[in-house]
Design an enzyme around this catalytic site. Structure first.
Site, PDB file in Angstrom:
ATOM      1  N   CYS A   2      -0.114  -5.223  -9.708  1.00 53.00           N
ATOM      2  CA  CYS A   2      -0.700  -6.335  -8.968  1.00 53.00           C
ATOM      3  C   CYS A   2      -0.157  -7.645  -9.532  1.00 53.00           C
ATOM      4  CB  CYS A   2      -2.215  -6.297  -9.080  1.00 53.00           C
ATOM      5  SG  CYS A   2      -2.947  -4.688  -8.709  1.00 53.00           S
ATOM      6  N   ARG A  27       4.401  -7.876  -5.644  1.00 61.00           N
ATOM      7  CA  ARG A  27       3.794  -6.998  -6.642  1.00 61.00           C
ATOM      8  C   ARG A  27       2.529  -6.313  -6.128  1.00 61.00           C
ATOM      9  NH1 ARG A  27       5.622  -8.045 -11.986  1.00 61.00           N
ATOM     10  NH2 ARG A  27       3.774  -6.999 -12.765  1.00 61.00           N
ATOM     11  N   TRP A  74      -2.547  -4.359  -5.485  1.00 63.01           N
ATOM     12  CA  TRP A  74      -2.064  -3.055  -5.037  1.00 63.01           C
ATOM     13  C   TRP A  74      -3.091  -2.064  -5.522  1.00 63.01           C
ATOM     14  CZ3 TRP A  74      -0.517   1.646  -7.132  1.00 63.01           C
ATOM     15  CH2 TRP A  74       0.266   2.459  -6.316  1.00 63.01           C
ATOM     16  N   ASN A 100      -4.863  -6.364 -13.828  1.00 59.84           N
ATOM     17  CA  ASN A 100      -3.816  -5.397 -13.491  1.00 59.84           C
ATOM     18  C   ASN A 100      -3.938  -4.230 -14.464  1.00 59.84           C
ATOM     19  OD1 ASN A 100      -2.924  -7.381 -11.774  1.00 59.84           O
ATOM     20  ND2 ASN A 100      -1.078  -7.866 -12.930  1.00 59.84           N
ATOM     21  N   GLY A 101      -3.699  -3.009 -13.971  1.00 58.53           N
ATOM     22  CA  GLY A 101      -3.736  -1.852 -14.847  1.00 58.53           C
ATOM     23  C   GLY A 101      -4.829  -0.875 -14.439  1.00 58.53           C
ATOM     24  N   GLU A 481      19.619   8.224  -3.427  1.00 61.72           N
ATOM     25  CA  GLU A 481      19.241   6.815  -3.333  1.00 61.72           C
ATOM     26  C   GLU A 481      19.220   6.349  -1.880  1.00 61.72           C
ATOM     27  OE1 GLU A 481      18.264   2.848  -4.386  1.00 61.72           O
ATOM     28  OE2 GLU A 481      17.920   4.816  -5.282  1.00 61.72           O
ATOM     29  N   LYS A 485      15.907   4.832  -0.010  1.00 65.96           N
ATOM     30  CA  LYS A 485      15.836   3.525   0.639  1.00 65.96           C
ATOM     31  C   LYS A 485      15.295   3.648   2.058  1.00 65.96           C
ATOM     32  CE  LYS A 485      16.716   1.044  -2.580  1.00 65.96           C
ATOM     33  NZ  LYS A 485      15.952   2.024  -3.265  1.00 65.96           N
ATOM     34  N   GLU A 488      11.540   4.388   1.906  1.00 67.90           N
ATOM     35  CA  GLU A 488      10.735   3.276   1.407  1.00 67.90           C
ATOM     36  C   GLU A 488      10.448   2.231   2.467  1.00 67.90           C
ATOM     37  OE1 GLU A 488      11.603   2.616  -3.297  1.00 67.90           O
ATOM     38  OE2 GLU A 488      13.223   2.101  -1.940  1.00 67.90           O
ATOM     39  N   HIS A 504      21.382  26.376   1.285  1.00 65.06           N
ATOM     40  CA  HIS A 504      20.299  27.145   0.687  1.00 65.06           C
ATOM     41  C   HIS A 504      18.937  26.623   1.150  1.00 65.06           C
ATOM     42  CE1 HIS A 504      23.038  29.342  -1.964  1.00 65.06           C
ATOM     43  NE2 HIS A 504      23.679  28.192  -2.102  1.00 65.06           N
ATOM     44  N   LYS A 603       6.408  -3.581  -6.359  1.00 63.51           N
ATOM     45  CA  LYS A 603       7.704  -3.711  -7.025  1.00 63.51           C
ATOM     46  C   LYS A 603       7.715  -3.100  -8.418  1.00 63.51           C
ATOM     47  CE  LYS A 603      11.900  -5.149  -7.512  1.00 63.51           C
ATOM     48  NZ  LYS A 603      12.950  -4.461  -6.747  1.00 63.51           N
TER      49      LYS A 603
END
Length: 608
Positions: A2, A27, A74, A100-101, A481, A485, A488, A504, A603
Site C-alpha cells: 500500500c 502501490r 491494496w 502497510n504490511g 515473461e 505481461k 497481468e 507433453h 507494484k
C-alpha cells in the site's frame, strides 16, 4: 504493497497528501483515505475506490490544518470497502493509523482487546493497532506506539497521529519500507520517495524495529528498545519529471520506450573493453570470493524470477558455474543446502519484496554471501546485502515491470562477463560480449520504431481468451515473461512453455481459437523451433513469430512475423522481449483495461 504519506509543516496538509497519494496509487488502488488535525480536532475521510473518488469527496470542504496522514490501499485483511479503508481509528476518535504490511498475531490481539471492551468495527488488522496504541497511551504518543509495537508480530510501516498532540506524526517500521522526507520547516513520512519528490529530495530511510517522532522542525529516530539512532540524510537522484508520463498515455508505454536509455544507464561506466571485463563497484570487494565460488543460487519473484532464469543460462555457459534459480517464496520455507562456495544472488526491482528479502536473510543465516541486484537506492536489500549492483532503471511506476526486467538482464550479463573473465573466457571473448551489449540500446530502438505493426497484430487478436507462448533456450524465460505481461494487464489467460515440452500436454489445447506466440530467432536450435511451429500450425493455431531480421523463410510458415535485429545468441532475450511487452500493452489497451493499475495487483509486494 500500500502507499503511505504524511505531512507536518507550515502549508495546508490536505492538497499535499492528496498529491502524494496520486503518486503512490501504483502501490495500491482499491481504497484510499486521509486523516487531518483541523481546528475542530481530528477528522478523517475514506472510501473504497481510487484516490480521485477521495479527492471528489473533499472538494467542497475547507481545510486549514498543517498536519495529516493518508493512505492508498491494496487489500490484505478485509475487502476493499469504506469501513476497511485506512486510516483506522481508535474508539475515542483521537488516534488515527495508516499501515502497510500484515500483523500476524492480530487475531490474538483482537481477542485481548475485545475482552477489555474494545468495539472493533472493521475486518482489518490495522484497526487493532489503533486500539492497541490507544490502550497504551498515557500522554506520550511515541511511548504508546513503542509499547504497542513491542506486542506486535509481523510486518508493518505505520504512521500515527493524535488529536491531543497536534504537532507530530509518529512512524514505525518493521519489514515494510518507510522513509522520512526532510524539508525546510516541514517534514514528511512516506512509503516511497515518489510521494514527496515534488517537495524534497532529502530523505532518511528507517530500518526495522525503529520508531520516529516527526515534527515540522525536527525528527528523532530510536529503536523499539530506546536506542537513539543518528542516520545521515541522503539525496535522491530521481527528478519529478522522471515520475511523470511525459506525453505517453500510460506509464507502462513510457517505460517500454525508455529502455534504450535505461540500458545505457545500466552499462555506463562499467565496461572495460581493453581488458574484456567489467567494473561493478558493489562487487569490487568480493572478487576473491567470486573467483572461488562453486555454485550460484539466484532467488527472486515474478518478473525478476524470469530475469534470473536468463541469468542461469548466461552464467552457466560463460562462467561454467552451476546455477540454481529459486522462487524466493519457496526458498525461504524449506531447508536449502548452502555449503561453502555457494553465492546467493537476490533480485528485486524495489529492493523491498518481502519473500526475496526473507530469502536473502535466510541465506545469510546459513553463512552464504548474499549479493543483491536492485533498482531502488537505499532499499532494504541494498542496505542489508553483502554487496551488489544497482540496475539504474530509474523509477518504474507501471505495475507490470518492463524496463526493470531488461535492466536486470543487462546487469546479469555484466555479472556473467565478470565471472567469466575470472574463470574461463578470454579477453577477446569478453570484448565480443561487451560489443554486443553496447549495441543493444540502438537495436531496441529499431524494434520500438515498428510499434505500429505490433499494434495492428494486437488489434487482430485482442478478443481471444487464451494464448500460448513458446521459446527454447534462453528465450524460454522470455516466453514466460511475455505470458505474464499479457495476464497481468489484459486479464487473458496465457501460458509460457518450453517449445519442446508443448507436446507433453498443452498441444491438446491448441486450435484455431488459441494464438501461439513463438520466439524463433536464428540460433543453434532454430531448426527445432521451426519443427515446433509446424506442429502447432498442423492443429490450426494462428502463429505470431518473433524472428531475426533477414529471415524470410519463417514468413511462409506463420501468420505474423515481428523482426528483431541479430545479436549474440545469449543476449537475444534483451531484444526478443520488447515485442512481447508492446503486444501485451496494445492488447490490453484494445480491451479497455487499466494498463498501469491492473486489478488485484500492486507494484511492490511487501507482504508474503
Amino acid at each position: 504493497m500500500c502507499g503511505i504519506v504524511g505531512y507536518v509543516g507550515r502549508q495546508v496538509a490536505m492538497p499535499i497528501l492528496i498529491e502524494g497519494l496520486k503518486r503512490l496509487e501504483y502501490r495500491g488502488y482499491d481504497s484510499a483515505g486521509i486523516a487531518l488535525i483541523e481546528q475542530e480536532g481530528l477528522i478523517h475521510e475514506k472510501t473504497a475506490g481510487k484516490v480521485q473518488i477521495l479527492e471528489n469527496l473533499l472538494t467542497d470542504k475547507t481545510f486549514v490544518g498543517t498536519l495529516g496522514i493518508a493512505h492508498t490501499r491494496w487489500a490484505t485483511h478485509g475487502e476493499p470497502t469504506d469501513i476497511n479503508a485506512h486510516p483506522q481509528m481508535d474508539s475515542s476518535g483521537n488516534i488515527a493509523v495508516v499501515h502497510n504490511g500484515i500483523i500476524e498475531n492480530y487475531r490474538s490481539l483482537r481477542r485481548v482487546l475485545e475482552s477489555k471492551g474494545c468495539r472493533i468495527v472493521s475486518e482489518t488488522d490495522t484497526e487493532i493497532l489503533a486500539h492497541l496504541i490507544s490502550m497504551c497511551y498515557e500522554g506520550n504518543l511515541t511511548e504508546a506506539v513503542r509499547m504497542a509495537m513491542s506486542q506486535v508480530e509481523g510486518t508493518y510501516a505505520i504512521a500515527v497521529i493524535d488529536a491531543r498532540r497536534p504537532d507530530r506524526i509518529v512512524a514505525a517500521r518493521n519489514g515494510a519500507p518507510l522513509l522520512i522526507g526532510n524539508g525546510d520547516g516541514e517534514n514528511f513520512v512516506a512509503s516511497d520517495v515518489a510521494a514527496i519528490l515534488r517537495h524534497t529530495n532529502r530523505v532518511v530511510y528507517m530500518e526495522d524495529k525503529e520508531i520516529a517522532t516527526i515534527t515540522a522542525s525536527e525528527y528523532a529516530i530510536s529503536t523499539i528498545a530506546k536506542e537513539v539512532i543518528n542516520r545521515k540524510v541522503e539525496e535522491i537522484g530521481w527528478t519529478l519529471e522522471m515520475i511523470e508520463k511525459a506525453g505517453h498515455d500510460h506509464f507502462m508505454h513510457k517505460e517500454i520506450f525508455e529502455q534504450p536509455e535505461t540500458l545505457r544507464n545500466a552499462i555506463r561506466g562499467r565496461l572495460n573493453y581493453d581488458e574484456g571485463t567489467v567494473r561493478l563497484n558493489g562487487l569490487t570487494d568480493h572478487l576473491e570470493d567470486l573467483s572461488k565460488i562453486r555454485r550460484v543460487i539466484i532467488t527472486a519473484c515474478g518478473t525478476s524470477y524470469h530475469a534470473a532464469l536468463i541469468g542461469e543460462y548466461m552464467i552457466e555457459e560463460y562462467a561454467g558455474i552451476p546455477v540454481e534459480v529459486e522462487y524466493a517464496s519457496e526458498f525461504r520455507y524449506r531447508n536449502p543446502i548452502i555449503d561453502e562456495g555457494t553465492m546467493v544472488l537476490v533480485i528485486s526491482q524495489s529492493g523491498e519484496t518481502a519473500d526475496t528479502l526473507a530469502a536473502m536473510r535466510e541465506a545469510q543465516r546459513k553463512g552464504a554471501k548474499a549479493l543483491g541486484i536492485v533498482n531502488v537506492v537505499g532499499s532494504t536489500i541494498a542496505r542489508e546485502s553483502d554487496g551488489g549492483v544497482y540496475i539504474h532503471a530509474g523509477p518504474e511506476i507501471g505495475v507490470a515491470s518492463t524496463k526493470a526486467f531488461t535492466s536486470q538482464i543487462m546487469v546479469l550479463a555484466l555479472v556473467t562477463i565478470l565471472l567469466g573473465r575470472l574463470r574461463k573466457i578470454s579477453v577477446n571473448m569478453g570484448r565480443e560480449m561487451i560489443e554486443a551489449l553496447r549495441s543493444v540500446p540502438e537495436k531496441i530502438q529499431t524494434i520500438l520504431d515498428a510499434e505500429e505493426q505490433i499494434k495492428d497484430i494486437a488489434e487482430k487478436h485482442h478478443r481471444h481468451t487464451n494464448f500460448l507462448y513458446l521459446g527454447r533456450g534462453a528465450n524460454f524465460p522470455v516466453a514466460l515473461e511475455g505470458a505474464l505481461k499479457l495476464k497481468e494487464i489484459s486479464y487473458i489467460h496465457a501460458e509460457g512453455y518450453p517449445a519442446a515440452e508443448m507436446k507433453h500436454g498443452p498441444i491438446a489445447l491448441i486450435d484455431e481459437h488459441m494464438p501461439v506466440v513463438v520466439i524463433a530467432t536464428r540460433d543453434s536450435i532454430y531448426d527445432k523451433i521451426m519443427s515446433n511451429i509446424e506442429q502447432v500450425k498442423a492443429r490450426g493455431a494462428h502463429v505470431i513469430a518473433i524472428a531475426t531480421e533477414g529471415d524470410t523463410e519463417i514468413a511462409q510458415h506463420v501468420n505474423h512475423v515481428i523482426y528483431v535485429p541479430p545479436i549474440k545468441q545469449i543476449f537475444t532475450p534483451l531484444l526478443s522481449v520488447i515485442p512481447l511487452q508492446l503486444l501485451a500493452y496494445h492488447i490490453a489497451v484494445a480491451r479497455g483495461c487499466d494498463v498501469d493499475q491492473p486489478r488485484n495487483l500492486a507494484k511492490s509486494v511487501t507482504v508474503e
